[in-house]
Design a protein around this motif. Structure first.
Motif, short mmCIF file in Angstrom:
data_model
loop_
_atom_site.label_atom_id
_atom_site.label_comp_id
_atom_site.label_asym_id
_atom_site.label_seq_id
_atom_site.Cartn_x
_atom_site.Cartn_y
_atom_site.Cartn_z
N TRP A 8 0.21 -14.65 -25.68
CA TRP A 8 1.60 -14.29 -25.37
C TRP A 8 2.53 -15.47 -25.56
O TRP A 8 2.10 -16.60 -25.68
N ASP A 9 3.82 -15.16 -25.58
CA ASP A 9 4.83 -16.15 -25.93
C ASP A 9 5.24 -17.08 -24.80
O ASP A 9 5.99 -18.02 -25.02
N HIS A 10 4.79 -16.86 -23.59
CA HIS A 10 5.17 -17.71 -22.46
C HIS A 10 4.28 -18.94 -22.43
O HIS A 10 3.08 -18.85 -22.68
N GLU A 11 4.85 -20.10 -22.11
CA GLU A 11 4.10 -21.35 -22.10
C GLU A 11 3.39 -21.63 -20.78
O GLU A 11 2.52 -22.48 -20.70
N ASP A 12 3.77 -20.94 -19.70
CA ASP A 12 3.11 -21.13 -18.41
C ASP A 12 3.29 -19.88 -17.55
O ASP A 12 4.18 -19.80 -16.73
N ALA A 13 2.39 -18.93 -17.76
CA ALA A 13 2.49 -17.64 -17.07
C ALA A 13 2.37 -17.79 -15.55
O ALA A 13 2.83 -16.92 -14.81
N SER A 14 1.82 -18.90 -15.07
CA SER A 14 1.71 -19.13 -13.63
C SER A 14 3.07 -19.32 -12.97
O SER A 14 3.18 -19.26 -11.76
N LEU A 31 5.57 -17.27 -13.46
CA LEU A 31 6.16 -15.96 -13.23
C LEU A 31 5.91 -15.51 -11.79
O LEU A 31 4.88 -15.82 -11.20
N VAL A 32 6.89 -14.78 -11.25
CA VAL A 32 6.84 -14.38 -9.85
C VAL A 32 6.74 -12.86 -9.74
O VAL A 32 7.60 -12.14 -10.24
N PRO A 33 5.69 -12.36 -9.06
CA PRO A 33 5.57 -10.92 -8.86
C PRO A 33 6.67 -10.44 -7.90
O PRO A 33 7.23 -11.26 -7.19
N PRO A 34 6.94 -9.16 -7.88
CA PRO A 34 6.27 -8.10 -8.62
C PRO A 34 6.67 -8.09 -10.09
O PRO A 34 7.74 -8.55 -10.46
N PHE A 35 5.76 -7.53 -10.91
CA PHE A 35 5.97 -7.47 -12.35
C PHE A 35 6.32 -6.06 -12.77
O PHE A 35 5.81 -5.09 -12.24
N GLU A 36 7.20 -6.00 -13.74
CA GLU A 36 7.58 -4.73 -14.36
C GLU A 36 7.07 -4.80 -15.80
O GLU A 36 7.20 -5.84 -16.45
N VAL A 37 6.46 -3.74 -16.28
CA VAL A 37 5.90 -3.75 -17.63
C VAL A 37 6.65 -2.76 -18.51
O VAL A 37 6.87 -1.62 -18.13
N HIS A 38 7.05 -3.24 -19.69
CA HIS A 38 7.68 -2.40 -20.71
C HIS A 38 6.92 -2.65 -22.00
O HIS A 38 7.10 -3.69 -22.63
N LEU A 77 -2.04 -15.36 -10.09
CA LEU A 77 -0.76 -14.99 -10.71
C LEU A 77 -0.94 -14.37 -12.09
O LEU A 77 -0.18 -13.49 -12.48
N VAL A 78 -1.93 -14.83 -12.83
CA VAL A 78 -2.09 -14.40 -14.22
C VAL A 78 -2.95 -13.14 -14.37
O VAL A 78 -2.68 -12.31 -15.22
N ARG A 79 -3.94 -12.99 -13.52
CA ARG A 79 -4.76 -11.77 -13.61
C ARG A 79 -3.90 -10.51 -13.45
O ARG A 79 -4.08 -9.55 -14.22
N PRO A 80 -2.96 -10.46 -12.48
CA PRO A 80 -2.11 -9.27 -12.38
C PRO A 80 -1.29 -8.99 -13.65
O PRO A 80 -1.00 -7.84 -13.96
N ILE A 81 -0.95 -10.04 -14.39
CA ILE A 81 -0.23 -9.85 -15.65
C ILE A 81 -1.16 -9.20 -16.68
O ILE A 81 -0.78 -8.23 -17.34
N LEU A 82 -2.37 -9.72 -16.80
CA LEU A 82 -3.35 -9.13 -17.72
C LEU A 82 -3.66 -7.68 -17.33
O LEU A 82 -3.77 -6.81 -18.20
N GLU A 83 -3.78 -7.43 -16.03
CA GLU A 83 -4.05 -6.07 -15.57
C GLU A 83 -2.87 -5.15 -15.87
O GLU A 83 -3.05 -4.02 -16.33
N LEU A 104 -0.77 -5.38 -18.22
CA LEU A 104 -0.73 -5.13 -19.66
C LEU A 104 -1.94 -4.32 -20.15
O LEU A 104 -2.03 -3.98 -21.31
N GLY A 105 -2.88 -4.06 -19.24
CA GLY A 105 -4.08 -3.29 -19.60
C GLY A 105 -5.09 -4.09 -20.41
O GLY A 105 -5.88 -3.52 -21.16
N LEU A 106 -5.11 -5.42 -20.24
CA LEU A 106 -5.98 -6.27 -21.05
C LEU A 106 -7.17 -6.84 -20.29
O LEU A 106 -8.13 -7.32 -20.91
N TRP A 107 -7.13 -6.84 -18.98
CA TRP A 107 -8.15 -7.51 -18.18
C TRP A 107 -9.57 -7.07 -18.54
O TRP A 107 -10.49 -7.89 -18.63
N ASP A 108 -9.78 -5.80 -18.75
CA ASP A 108 -11.13 -5.27 -18.95
C ASP A 108 -11.75 -5.61 -20.30
O ASP A 108 -12.93 -5.33 -20.52
N TYR A 109 -11.00 -6.23 -21.18
CA TYR A 109 -11.59 -6.68 -22.45
C TYR A 109 -12.49 -7.90 -22.26
O TYR A 109 -13.32 -8.19 -23.11
N PHE A 110 -12.31 -8.62 -21.16
CA PHE A 110 -12.92 -9.93 -21.00
C PHE A 110 -14.09 -9.94 -20.02
O PHE A 110 -14.04 -9.29 -18.98
#
Length: 157
Positions: free
Chosen positions: A13-19, A21-28, A69-75, A77-83
């Motif tokens: 992803w394009d962010h240099e330090d996802a840690s 970011l502050v929840p809650p997260f909105e996904v589009h 902080l980062v696992r909820p972002i992966l979740e 985005l629906g990506l966590w289960d790939y890993f």
């Protein structure tokens, strides 16, 4: 089996330090927006790449971030289960992260024949190569310019 280890910030992803970011997260679609309006977006074709790679590699993560902080972002985005055995830890020792992932995989019966590490920076590469001399490294955005190109390079390895 072939193990493909991916960095996150600046690589998936394009962010240099996802840690930061502050929840809650909105996904589009492929973008996450934090509580303050800060955005993180997947690079083009990341989803397609992961879908292709999951049938050819064991996929994991080595990321200098804070997992809580980062696992909820992966979740989100629906990506966590790939890993498998992803390492998202608040320190720069990626060699340790990779070695522990290999040990965990061996403990459940996987034989890791090849390790390929993808990162947008070479910052940790010297330490990784010292600990894991046979690791293959691909620098995202330098060695390959897109996830489509990464797929072609990996097919040739």
């Amino acid at each position: 089996m072939r193990l493909l280890i991916l960095d996150l910030d600046g690589t998936l992803w394009d962010h240099e330090d996802a840690s930061q970011l502050v929840p809650p997260f909105e996904v589009h679609d492929d973008t996450v927006i934090d509580a303050y309006g800060n955005k993180l977006s997947l690079f083009p074709s990341v989803r397609e790449f992961l879908e292709w790679a999951k049938d050819r590699f064991i996929l994991s993560i080595a990321s200098w971030n804070m997992e809580e902080l980062v696992r909820p972002i992966l979740e989100a985005l629906g990506l966590w289960d790939y890993f498998i055995f992803p390492k998202i830890e608040n320190h720069p020792d990626k060699a340790s992260m990779i070695l522990r992932t290999v040990e965990q995989l061996k403990s459940i019966g996987y034989e890791v024949d090849e390790i390929i590490y993808i990162d947008d920076r070479t910052l940790h590469l010297q330490d990784i190569k010292r600990e894991i001399p046979n690791v293959k490294f691909i620098q995202m955005w330098i060695d390959v310019k897109s996830f489509e190109e990464l797929k072609k390079v990996l097919e040739g390895l």
